[in-house]
Design an enzyme around this catalytic site. Structure first.
Site, PDB file in Angstrom:
ATOM      1  N   TYR A  23       0.825  -1.208   0.000  1.00 28.64           N
ATOM      2  CA  TYR A  23       0.000   0.000   0.000  1.00 28.64           C
ATOM      3  C   TYR A  23       0.859   1.258   0.000  1.00 28.64           C
ATOM      4  O   TYR A  23       0.470   2.287  -0.540  1.00 28.64           O
ATOM      5  CB  TYR A  23      -0.888   0.042   1.255  1.00 28.64           C
ATOM      6  CG  TYR A  23      -2.177  -0.720   1.162  1.00 28.64           C
ATOM      7  CD1 TYR A  23      -2.190  -2.102   1.067  1.00 28.64           C
ATOM      8  CD2 TYR A  23      -3.399  -0.051   1.188  1.00 28.64           C
ATOM      9  CE1 TYR A  23      -3.376  -2.812   1.001  1.00 28.64           C
ATOM     10  CE2 TYR A  23      -4.593  -0.751   1.127  1.00 28.64           C
ATOM     11  CZ  TYR A  23      -4.579  -2.123   1.032  1.00 28.64           C
ATOM     12  OH  TYR A  23      -5.760  -2.803   0.974  1.00 28.64           O
TER      13      TYR A  23
ATOM     14  N   LYS B  38       3.154 -15.462   2.334  1.00 31.28           N
ATOM     15  CA  LYS B  38       3.403 -16.141   1.047  1.00 31.28           C
ATOM     16  C   LYS B  38       4.905 -16.388   0.977  1.00 31.28           C
ATOM     17  O   LYS B  38       5.612 -15.941   0.066  1.00 31.28           O
ATOM     18  CB  LYS B  38       2.888 -15.257  -0.101  1.00 31.28           C
ATOM     19  CG  LYS B  38       2.901 -15.901  -1.482  1.00 31.28           C
ATOM     20  CD  LYS B  38       1.807 -16.924  -1.690  1.00 31.28           C
ATOM     21  CE  LYS B  38       2.017 -17.634  -3.042  1.00 31.28           C
ATOM     22  NZ  LYS B  38       1.128 -18.799  -3.218  1.00 31.28           N
TER      23      LYS B  38
ATOM     24  N   ASP C  88      -2.836 -18.505   0.255  1.00 29.36           N
ATOM     25  CA  ASP C  88      -3.827 -19.120  -0.647  1.00 29.36           C
ATOM     26  C   ASP C  88      -4.600 -20.215   0.073  1.00 29.36           C
ATOM     27  O   ASP C  88      -5.833 -20.266   0.043  1.00 29.36           O
ATOM     28  CB  ASP C  88      -3.181 -19.614  -1.961  1.00 29.36           C
ATOM     29  CG  ASP C  88      -1.888 -20.383  -1.754  1.00 29.36           C
ATOM     30  OD1 ASP C  88      -1.421 -20.507  -0.600  1.00 29.36           O
ATOM     31  OD2 ASP C  88      -1.327 -20.869  -2.761  1.00 29.36           O
TER      32      ASP C  88
ATOM     33  N   ASP D  37      -6.513  -7.195   4.212  1.00 26.91           N
ATOM     34  CA  ASP D  37      -7.649  -6.524   3.571  1.00 26.91           C
ATOM     35  C   ASP D  37      -8.551  -7.572   2.913  1.00 26.91           C
ATOM     36  O   ASP D  37      -9.764  -7.600   3.118  1.00 26.91           O
ATOM     37  CB  ASP D  37      -7.115  -5.537   2.524  1.00 26.91           C
ATOM     38  CG  ASP D  37      -8.236  -4.818   1.790  1.00 26.91           C
ATOM     39  OD1 ASP D  37      -9.183  -4.362   2.462  1.00 26.91           O
ATOM     40  OD2 ASP D  37      -8.166  -4.712   0.552  1.00 26.91           O
TER      41      ASP D  37
ATOM     42  N   ASP E 240     -12.468  -9.250   4.371  1.00 30.07           N
ATOM     43  CA  ASP E 240     -13.727  -9.195   3.600  1.00 30.07           C
ATOM     44  C   ASP E 240     -14.234 -10.616   3.335  1.00 30.07           C
ATOM     45  O   ASP E 240     -15.429 -10.891   3.411  1.00 30.07           O
ATOM     46  CB  ASP E 240     -13.530  -8.478   2.255  1.00 30.07           C
ATOM     47  CG  ASP E 240     -13.841  -6.979   2.327  1.00 30.07           C
ATOM     48  OD1 ASP E 240     -13.570  -6.363   3.373  1.00 30.07           O
ATOM     49  OD2 ASP E 240     -14.351  -6.422   1.329  1.00 30.07           O
TER      50      ASP E 240
HETATM   51  C1  IPM Z   1     -10.368  -1.118   4.046  1.00 27.37           C
HETATM   52  C2  IPM Z   1     -10.463  -0.527   2.647  1.00 27.37           C
HETATM   53  C3  IPM Z   1      -9.236   0.333   2.370  1.00 27.37           C
HETATM   54  C4  IPM Z   1      -8.018  -0.591   2.398  1.00 27.37           C
HETATM   55  C5  IPM Z   1      -9.255   1.119   1.049  1.00 27.37           C
HETATM   56  C6  IPM Z   1     -10.513   1.945   0.898  1.00 27.37           C
HETATM   57  C7  IPM Z   1      -8.048   1.999   0.916  1.00 27.37           C
HETATM   58  O1  IPM Z   1     -10.630  -1.536   1.694  1.00 27.37           O
HETATM   59  O2  IPM Z   1     -10.333  -0.342   5.008  1.00 27.37           O
HETATM   60  O3  IPM Z   1     -10.365  -2.346   4.177  1.00 27.37           O
HETATM   61  O4  IPM Z   1      -7.704  -1.251   1.400  1.00 27.37           O
HETATM   62  O5  IPM Z   1      -7.381  -0.652   3.452  1.00 27.37           O
HETATM   63 MN    MN Z   2     -10.971  -3.492   2.546  1.00 33.71          MN
END
Ligand code: IPM
Ligand code: MN
Ligand code: NAD
Length: 346
Positions: free
Chosen positions: A139, A184, A216, A240, A244
């Site tokens: 990032y 990884k 993975d 990240d 999710d």
């Molecule tokens: C999160 C989001 C952010 C990230 C983006 C919006 C920069 O996806 O907070 O998980 O990737 O960290």
């Molecule tokens: Mn995110």
């Protein structure tokens, strides 16, 4: 004592769910005899619109002086071509405040076990934490973008890895003392240093166990056997994506809160999801991610365990009554769900 809190509603559903969390905080203030001074500032797309910058200097200054920060969500198609996107504001804020440790709890309330797309026996009782490194890695490395080629550099210093692994072990000590480090290391140099450093830090925690998983296969195990995890520690990008993915276990991103901590400054509390432009301004977003982030703030920044628990229990009660938002197949609006939580607080 007055607690000084900065609220950054942001964009899309950010403002809607922030309004829910602020209503809950106003109620808990009365019920628990607390005093919060909450000031709102523009951030993300709203920062661009109001002050020409996703992280306006006045917003950053207020965050630096606050005792804790609540953030809704940022981003949206309106600003996707902006010279400085809302997401840059978010990354800038995390970096400026040194928020290296992002804690993302993954739990499945009993009331909604039957709504998970996964088998009930695999999800009932799931309770793990993703500890995501938040201020390093790909990032924040040097970026180059040309017409025919592009690159993003992924860098981690040993010190950056040490402090996040220590954070994971400190959390594991309050739980079942098991850390799973995800990397990884069969391919990436940063992951090789990550794994070796994790081993070294583990020696400081002889009462805990450390295991390694490649990202993975970890992504697969997380869905197949989510109860295999307790504390998962991983780098910024993997964290990240995995968090999710983990939201599929309870069944919706709209319930997932998080806390981000620095070495000694104010912590920031935000849902793990984004601004959900597809459902914005319809009063249908699930506000639980933001409400539970506020509860995390009460516990982790202010030590207000009773108040935090009271909010969490109220959310559970409301779901037990079958009051659910559309992401969980229900019919309750954002405001109806919020009002039901306020009733349940009593
Ligand atoms: C999160 C989001 C952010 C990230 C983006 C919006 C920069 O996806 O907070 O998980 O990737 O960290
Ligand atoms: Mn995110
Ligand atoms: P998203 O997380 O906003 O939405 C993904 C899906 O989940 C959508 O279908 C959305 O409707 C649903 N969803 C998310 N939160 C919900 C809630 N509380 N209740 C019900 N449903 C919910 O991801 P996206 O659509 O890929 O991104 C939209 C924007 O948000 C982008 O600009 C992205 O960069 C930004 N973003 C910001 C943050 C943040 O502020 N921390 C995090 C992730 C994405």
């Amino acid at each position: 004592m007055t607690k000084r809190i900065v609220a950054l509603p942001g964009d899309g559903i950010g403002a809607e769910i922030m309004s829910s969390a602020l209503k809950i905080l106003a109620e808990i203030m009365l019920l628990e005899n607390l005093d919060f001074d909450i000031q709102q500032y523009p951030f993300g797309g709203a920062g661009i619109d109001e002050a020409g910058d996703p992280l306006p200097p006045a917003t950053l200054a207020a965050c630096e002086k606050a005792e804790a920060i609540l953030l809704g969500a940022i981003g949206g198609p309106k600003w996707d071509q902006a010279p400085k996107r809302p997401e840059q504001g978010l990354l800038g804020l995390r970096k400026a405040l040194g928020l290296f440790a992002n804690i993302r709890p993954i739990t499945v309330p009993d009331a909604i076990v039957h709504l998970s797309p996964l088998k009930a026996e695999n999800v009932r009782g799931v309770d793990f934490v993703v500890v995501r490194e938040l201020t390093g890695g790909i990032y924040f490395g040097e970026k180059q973008l040309a017409a025919e080629a592009a690159s993003d550099l992924c860098t981690y210093s040993k010190a950056e890895i040490q402090r996040i692994i220590r954070k994971a072990f400190d959390i594991a000590r309050t739980r079942s003392k098991k850390v799973t480090s995800v990397d990884k290391a069969n391919v990436l140099a940063t992951s090789k240093l990550w794994r070796q450093t994790a081993e070294e830090v583990a020696a400081e925690y002889p009462d805990c166990t450390l295991e390694h998983q490649l990202v993975d296969s970890a992504a697969m195990v997380m869905i197949q056997k989510p109860k295999a995890f307790d504390v998962v520690v991983t780098e910024n990008l993997f964290g990240d994506i995995l968090s999710d993915e983990a939201s599929v276990i309870p069944g919706s991103l709209g319930m997932m809160p998080s806390a981000s901590h620095s070495e000694n400054g104010p912590s920031l509390y935000e849902p793990i999801h984004g601004s959900a432009p597809d459902i914005a301004n319809q009063n249908i977003a699930n506000p639980m991610s933001m409400i539970l982030s506020a509860a995390m703030m009460l516990r982790q920044s202010f030590g207000l365990e009773t108040a935090a628990k009271r909010i969490e229990t109220a959310c559970d009660q409301v779901m037990n009554q079958g009051i659910l938002t559309a992401d969980l197949g229900g019919k309750a609006s954002t405001t109806e769900f919020t009002d039901a939580v306020i009733q349940a607080l009593h």
